[in-house]
Design a protein around this motif. Structure first.
Motif, PDB file in Angstrom:
ATOM      1  N   ALA A 114       0.808  -1.224   0.000  1.00  0.00           N
ATOM      2  CA  ALA A 114       0.000   0.000   0.000  1.00  0.00           C
ATOM      3  C   ALA A 114       0.837   1.268   0.000  1.00  0.00           C
ATOM      4  CB  ALA A 114      -0.933   0.010   1.212  1.00  0.00           C
ATOM      5  N   VAL A 115       2.071   1.201   0.491  1.00  0.00           N
ATOM      6  CA  VAL A 115       2.876   2.412   0.632  1.00  0.00           C
ATOM      7  C   VAL A 115       4.002   2.430  -0.399  1.00  0.00           C
ATOM      8  CG1 VAL A 115       2.378   2.537   3.095  1.00  0.00           C
ATOM      9  CG2 VAL A 115       4.478   1.410   2.330  1.00  0.00           C
ATOM     10  N   ASP A 116       4.467   3.626  -0.686  1.00  0.00           N
ATOM     11  CA  ASP A 116       5.624   3.814  -1.554  1.00  0.00           C
ATOM     12  C   ASP A 116       6.858   3.918  -0.669  1.00  0.00           C
ATOM     13  OD1 ASP A 116       7.615   4.599  -3.276  1.00  0.00           O
ATOM     14  OD2 ASP A 116       6.646   6.468  -3.903  1.00  0.00           O
ATOM     15  N   PRO A 117       7.749   2.912  -0.678  1.00  0.00           N
ATOM     16  CA  PRO A 117       8.900   2.955   0.237  1.00  0.00           C
ATOM     17  C   PRO A 117       9.851   4.109  -0.026  1.00  0.00           C
ATOM     18  CG  PRO A 117       9.121   1.154  -1.347  1.00  0.00           C
ATOM     19  CD  PRO A 117       7.740   1.703  -1.516  1.00  0.00           C
ATOM     20  N   GLU A 118       9.761   4.720  -1.192  1.00  0.00           N
ATOM     21  CA  GLU A 118      10.624   5.857  -1.506  1.00  0.00           C
ATOM     22  C   GLU A 118      10.237   7.098  -0.722  1.00  0.00           C
ATOM     23  OE1 GLU A 118      13.266   6.120  -3.472  1.00  0.00           O
ATOM     24  OE2 GLU A 118      13.308   4.093  -4.292  1.00  0.00           O
ATOM     25  N   ARG A 119       8.988   7.189  -0.310  1.00  0.00           N
ATOM     26  CA  ARG A 119       8.523   8.400   0.375  1.00  0.00           C
ATOM     27  C   ARG A 119       7.808   8.093   1.693  1.00  0.00           C
ATOM     28  NH1 ARG A 119       3.216   9.644  -0.356  1.00  0.00           N
ATOM     29  NH2 ARG A 119       3.701  11.829   0.118  1.00  0.00           N
ATOM     30  N   THR A 120       8.076   6.915   2.230  1.00  0.00           N
ATOM     31  CA  THR A 120       7.412   6.485   3.461  1.00  0.00           C
ATOM     32  C   THR A 120       8.438   6.222   4.545  1.00  0.00           C
ATOM     33  OG1 THR A 120       5.605   5.462   2.200  1.00  0.00           O
ATOM     34  CG2 THR A 120       5.892   4.733   4.478  1.00  0.00           C
ATOM     35  N   ILE A 121       8.087   6.598   5.770  1.00  0.00           N
ATOM     36  CA  ILE A 121       8.875   6.249   6.950  1.00  0.00           C
ATOM     37  C   ILE A 121       8.010   5.329   7.798  1.00  0.00           C
ATOM     38  CG2 ILE A 121      10.055   7.088   9.024  1.00  0.00           C
ATOM     39  CD1 ILE A 121      10.405   9.775   7.578  1.00  0.00           C
ATOM     40  N   VAL A 122       8.544   4.173   8.148  1.00  0.00           N
ATOM     41  CA  VAL A 122       7.772   3.223   8.936  1.00  0.00           C
ATOM     42  C   VAL A 122       8.507   2.934  10.244  1.00  0.00           C
ATOM     43  CG1 VAL A 122       6.683   2.150   6.933  1.00  0.00           C
ATOM     44  CG2 VAL A 122       8.824   1.220   7.822  1.00  0.00           C
ATOM     45  N   THR A 123       7.728   2.603  11.246  1.00  0.00           N
ATOM     46  CA  THR A 123       8.274   2.104  12.496  1.00  0.00           C
ATOM     47  C   THR A 123       7.262   1.111  13.064  1.00  0.00           C
ATOM     48  OG1 THR A 123       9.317   2.677  14.611  1.00  0.00           O
ATOM     49  CG2 THR A 123       7.355   3.914  13.998  1.00  0.00           C
ATOM     50  N   HIS A 124       7.616   0.495  14.138  1.00  0.00           N
ATOM     51  CA  HIS A 124       6.806  -0.551  14.734  1.00  0.00           C
ATOM     52  C   HIS A 124       6.938  -0.409  16.238  1.00  0.00           C
ATOM     53  CE1 HIS A 124      10.740  -2.133  15.573  1.00  0.00           C
ATOM     54  NE2 HIS A 124      11.007  -2.150  14.278  1.00  0.00           N
ATOM     55  N   ASP A 125       6.178  -1.177  16.955  1.00  0.00           N
ATOM     56  CA  ASP A 125       6.394  -1.210  18.388  1.00  0.00           C
ATOM     57  C   ASP A 125       7.127  -2.483  18.755  1.00  0.00           C
ATOM     58  OD1 ASP A 125       5.797  -0.320  21.302  1.00  0.00           O
ATOM     59  OD2 ASP A 125       4.839   1.149  19.988  1.00  0.00           O
ATOM     60  N   TRP A 161      14.393  -0.471  16.358  1.00  0.00           N
ATOM     61  CA  TRP A 161      14.975  -0.409  17.704  1.00  0.00           C
ATOM     62  C   TRP A 161      15.063  -1.818  18.260  1.00  0.00           C
ATOM     63  CZ3 TRP A 161      10.538   0.147  21.437  1.00  0.00           C
ATOM     64  CH2 TRP A 161       9.316   0.394  20.798  1.00  0.00           C
ATOM     65  N   GLY A 162      16.171  -2.094  18.965  1.00  0.00           N
ATOM     66  CA  GLY A 162      16.401  -3.469  19.343  1.00  0.00           C
ATOM     67  C   GLY A 162      17.216  -3.701  20.590  1.00  0.00           C
ATOM     68  N   LYS A 163      17.396  -2.699  21.420  1.00  0.00           N
ATOM     69  CA  LYS A 163      18.128  -2.923  22.672  1.00  0.00           C
ATOM     70  C   LYS A 163      17.139  -2.880  23.838  1.00  0.00           C
ATOM     71  CE  LYS A 163      22.528  -1.110  20.954  1.00  0.00           C
ATOM     72  NZ  LYS A 163      22.077  -0.431  19.720  1.00  0.00           N
ATOM     73  N   THR A 164      16.700  -1.703  24.225  1.00  0.00           N
ATOM     74  CA  THR A 164      15.574  -1.628  25.147  1.00  0.00           C
ATOM     75  C   THR A 164      14.322  -1.445  24.295  1.00  0.00           C
ATOM     76  OG1 THR A 164      14.664  -0.544  27.105  1.00  0.00           O
ATOM     77  CG2 THR A 164      15.712   0.868  25.500  1.00  0.00           C
ATOM     78  N   THR A 165      13.217  -1.986  24.723  1.00  0.00           N
ATOM     79  CA  THR A 165      12.028  -1.993  23.860  1.00  0.00           C
ATOM     80  C   THR A 165      10.800  -1.642  24.680  1.00  0.00           C
ATOM     81  OG1 THR A 165      11.873  -4.386  24.207  1.00  0.00           O
ATOM     82  CG2 THR A 165      12.981  -3.649  22.212  1.00  0.00           C
ATOM     83  N   GLN A 166      10.673  -0.383  25.034  1.00  0.00           N
ATOM     84  CA  GLN A 166       9.551   0.071  25.846  1.00  0.00           C
ATOM     85  C   GLN A 166       8.282   0.126  25.002  1.00  0.00           C
ATOM     86  OE1 GLN A 166      10.601   3.801  27.615  1.00  0.00           O
ATOM     87  NE2 GLN A 166      12.570   3.058  28.352  1.00  0.00           N
ATOM     88  N   LEU A 167       7.255  -0.580  25.433  1.00  0.00           N
ATOM     89  CA  LEU A 167       5.995  -0.569  24.704  1.00  0.00           C
ATOM     90  C   LEU A 167       5.463   0.856  24.569  1.00  0.00           C
ATOM     91  CD1 LEU A 167       4.114  -3.657  26.200  1.00  0.00           C
ATOM     92  CD2 LEU A 167       5.051  -3.426  23.904  1.00  0.00           C
ATOM     93  N   GLY A 168       5.004   1.189  23.383  1.00  0.00           N
ATOM     94  CA  GLY A 168       4.396   2.490  23.127  1.00  0.00           C
ATOM     95  C   GLY A 168       5.311   3.500  22.490  1.00  0.00           C
ATOM     96  N   SER A 169       6.603   3.232  22.405  1.00  0.00           N
ATOM     97  CA  SER A 169       7.540   4.232  21.882  1.00  0.00           C
ATOM     98  C   SER A 169       7.285   4.566  20.419  1.00  0.00           C
ATOM     99  CB  SER A 169       8.977   3.745  22.064  1.00  0.00           C
ATOM    100  OG  SER A 169       9.290   3.577  23.427  1.00  0.00           O
ATOM    101  N   GLY A 170       6.750   3.605  19.657  1.00  0.00           N
ATOM    102  CA  GLY A 170       6.573   3.819  18.227  1.00  0.00           C
ATOM    103  C   GLY A 170       5.669   4.988  17.887  1.00  0.00           C
ATOM    104  N   LEU A 171       4.675   5.289  18.721  1.00  0.00           N
ATOM    105  CA  LEU A 171       3.769   6.398  18.422  1.00  0.00           C
ATOM    106  C   LEU A 171       4.531   7.721  18.416  1.00  0.00           C
ATOM    107  CD1 LEU A 171       0.833   7.367  17.945  1.00  0.00           C
ATOM    108  CD2 LEU A 171       0.637   7.631  20.420  1.00  0.00           C
ATOM    109  N   ILE A 198       3.178   0.665  13.463  1.00  0.00           N
ATOM    110  CA  ILE A 198       2.372  -0.526  13.744  1.00  0.00           C
ATOM    111  C   ILE A 198       2.552  -0.893  15.209  1.00  0.00           C
ATOM    112  CG2 ILE A 198       1.979  -2.944  13.159  1.00  0.00           C
ATOM    113  CD1 ILE A 198       2.997  -2.359  10.373  1.00  0.00           C
ATOM    114  N   MET A 199       1.444  -1.067  15.927  1.00  0.00           N
ATOM    115  CA  MET A 199       1.480  -1.316  17.356  1.00  0.00           C
ATOM    116  C   MET A 199       0.564  -2.473  17.711  1.00  0.00           C
ATOM    117  SD  MET A 199       0.807   2.630  18.594  1.00  0.00           S
ATOM    118  CE  MET A 199       1.689   2.482  20.141  1.00  0.00           C
ATOM    119  N   GLY A 200       0.851  -3.092  18.829  1.00  0.00           N
ATOM    120  CA  GLY A 200      -0.121  -3.977  19.454  1.00  0.00           C
ATOM    121  C   GLY A 200      -0.990  -3.173  20.407  1.00  0.00           C
ATOM    122  N   GLU A 201      -2.063  -3.799  20.894  1.00  0.00           N
ATOM    123  CA  GLU A 201      -2.968  -3.055  21.758  1.00  0.00           C
ATOM    124  C   GLU A 201      -2.353  -2.766  23.124  1.00  0.00           C
ATOM    125  OE1 GLU A 201      -6.562  -5.494  22.534  1.00  0.00           O
ATOM    126  OE2 GLU A 201      -5.397  -7.078  21.590  1.00  0.00           O
TER     127      GLU A 201
END
Length: 576
Positions: free
Chosen positions: A403-414, A437-447, A465-468
């Motif tokens: 759905a997204v154009d990787p040339e003009r999109t920034i993505v992150t996850h939780d 991110w892959g060292k400390t992984t505090q839930l909610g940081s992606g927002l 992209i986040m979980g609930e």
């Protein structure tokens, strides 16, 4: 968020405007700090009241970004700092006491992510130092900052700000903290800021003998491999890394924090060496005899694939404390990633015979990478295109990728499953287009990361992209995105459980349902001023994604709630 017009000489305007505010021609401490920040190019100040810096900045037309929570303010600054590779000031201010206390988690996350955030909390009035139970930033943040000091005299502010910003721009990227007592910020001083000089960025190189040994070791290797870390992004060295890999014909994998440092649509790309990873990473790491880690701290983590002990390990890092920290290295070199890559390129090109000898290997290597990647995708395509109900999280990954154009999109996850399910498949093609991110992984940081990315790149489509569980930590700050004109797309995967946690608390889960969650999230987004919708059927997902992206394109933050099933099968940990 509206940005006011500024004249060409922002520094002079800052000083003149601030001086005009003070009746006696002197400047208050807060005005001195704000004037210096404007001279340094700060475009906005992020935080939560009360801080005198918010008002002093507004006086000279620097807009505030006011969040709902202090932790998210720091997360926004981190996203901004990482997308701009630290070339623009990411500044956070909060009030002393509860504001500083609530910021600690965000600063700890930024410290682990090596994000150059300038943290300027206010402090208790001078004379209240070491009075229990006062929470003083300079005493409590030393282990999660690169430099942590407190101002005690208003006349020292220019010198201290110079020291803070110099440390922010040089050496290992990391948060820098200067605590500013509230009475000092209100104190007036006849400050002459015309002599203030902006600290410059230094790019240290390696010694000639070190460069020779690095290149010679790589040229002699049967199966060399490059591990690129976030230091490549911080040094803006992706083009140099790509050129060097092509010259020597070396495959490249990245750390989770370094994802997007090397274009993942390149024939020599292996993907990201996270806890979950594509098969290309395992295949070529297993056969490698020499691994060059560049711009990486080589930190051991549950979320980062370990390097086997039978490899000859070379390390290039900006921070001398990284050398041999977690792994024994055959050669450790301190230097800026871009500078050292240019040195190695020039040294390698001196040996034209060796370079020509490697050309056939390079072509064969690209074919091998393509074959392993194609087989990996063949095995996982049933997951990515599944019509299961509730939806497979991998179907969501696949639809986002299309759905997204990787040339003009920034993505992150939780953290957790969203990271492990998304990272192995999504191909980041431009530097800074993926905040991993892959060292400390505090839930909610992606927002917050996503809002910071949008703040830095208003032209980009930003998706997180986040979980609930993660959304539950910070979800009310979705309103910050709507209020501050930061239109991002937040995707919440809802499976009504704490994904993967039943394994760690089986008795509590069986007897008391300790892993259960409940709630609906699209209505929250609508109540907070954004677009929100919920998807339960696979056929509905692509149209819903497009509608949400259309709302984002029109300037409205959107939230897509996707009802998924819990999925514990992860690439690299499960054989599809």
């Amino acid at each position: 968020m509206r940005r006011p017009e500024t004249n060409a000489d922002g520094a002079s305007a800052a000083i003149t405007d601030a001086a005009a505010v003070a009746r006696d021609g002197s400047l208050k401490g807060a005005q001195i700090v704000a004037a210096i920040l404007k001279r340094e190019g700060m475009k906005q100040i992020i935080g939560f009241p009360h801080s005198e810096l918010l008002e002093a900045s507004a006086e000279i037309d620097i807009p505030p970004v006011i969040t709902r929570t202090q932790r998210v303010a720091v997360n926004i600054a981190e996203g901004y700092a990482r997308v701009t590779a630290g070339r623009e000031l990411a500044v956070v201010t909060v009030q002393y006491g509860p504001g500083v206390e609530s910021s600690f988690g965000g600063i700890a996350q930024a410290y682990n992510d090596r994000a150059p955030v300038l943290f300027l909390p206010t402090g208790y009035p001078r004379g209240h130092e070491a009075v229990a139970p006062n929470f003083e930033a300079r005493r409590n943040f030393r282990n999660v900052t690169k430099w942590c000091e407190a101002a005690t005299r208003v006349q020292d502010l220019p010198k201290l700000m110079h020291s803070a910003i110099s440390r922010l721009r040089n050496g290992a990227p990391s948060p820098v903290l200067l605590e500013l007592p509230v009475d000092l910020l209100a104190e007036s001083h006849d400050a002459d800021l015309q002599d203030y000089r902006r600290p410059r960025r230094s790019v240290p190189q390696a010694g000639a003998e070190e460069i020779g040994e690095l290149v010679d070791t790589l040229l002699r290797a049967e199966n060399p491999l490059i591990l690129a870390g976030q230091g490549v992004l911080s040094a803006q060295a992706s083009a140099e890394l790509t050129q060097f890999a092509e010259i020597l014909g070396i495959p490249v994998m990245t750390t989770p924090n370094g994802k997007s440092a090397f274009p993942e649509n390149h024939p020599l790309s292996l993907g990201t060496a996270g806890r979950a990873r594509p098969a290309t990473v395992d295949h070529f790491l297993a056969k490698a005899d020499v691994v060059l880690a560049i711009g990486s701290s080589l930190t051991r983590s549950h979320y980062i694939l370990p390097i086997p002990g039978d490899k000859t390990l070379l390390q290039i890092t900006i921070d001398e404390a990284d050398l041999g920290k977690d792994y024994p290295v055959a050669l450790g070199v301190v230097g800026d990633a871009r500078s050292v890559l240019l040195q190695m390129r020039d040294r390698a090109l001196e040996d034209r015979t060796a370079i020509e000898r490697l050309r056939p290997r390079t072509a064969a290597l690209a074919r091998e990478i393509h074959g392993v990647q194609a087989e990996f995708m063949r095995r996982w395509m049933p997951f990515l295109t599944s019509d299961a109900v509730p939806l497979s999280p991998y179907r969501l990954v696949w639809e986002v990728m299309n759905a997204v154009d990787p040339e003009r999109t920034i993505v992150t996850h939780d953290a957790g499953n969203p990271r492990d399910q998304f990272c192995p498949f999504y191909r980041a093609v431009k530097p800074g287009s993926y905040i991993g991110w892959g060292k400390t992984t505090q839930l909610g940081s992606g927002l917050g990361f996503a809002m910071g990315a949008r703040l830095a790149r208003p032209d980009a489509t930003v998706v997180n992209i986040m979980g609930e569980s993660a959304f539950g930590m910070v979800g009310i700050d979705f309103e910050t995105a709507t209020r501050c004109n930061l239109p991002i797309l937040t995707i919440v995967m809802r499976n009504n459980v704490l994904g993967g946690y039943a394994a760690s608390m089986p008795i509590a889960t069986r007897k008391f349902g300790a892993n259960r969650m409940s709630g609906e999230y699209a209505p929250i987004a609508r109540a907070l001023g954004g677009h929100g919708e919920c998807v339960a059927q696979p056929a509905e997902l692509r149209p819903a994604l497009r509608r949400c992206l259309d709302h984002v394109g029109a300037g409205q933050a959107a939230l897509l709630e996707v009802i998924t099933h819990e999925e514990g099968r992860l690439p690299g940990l499960y054989e599809a």
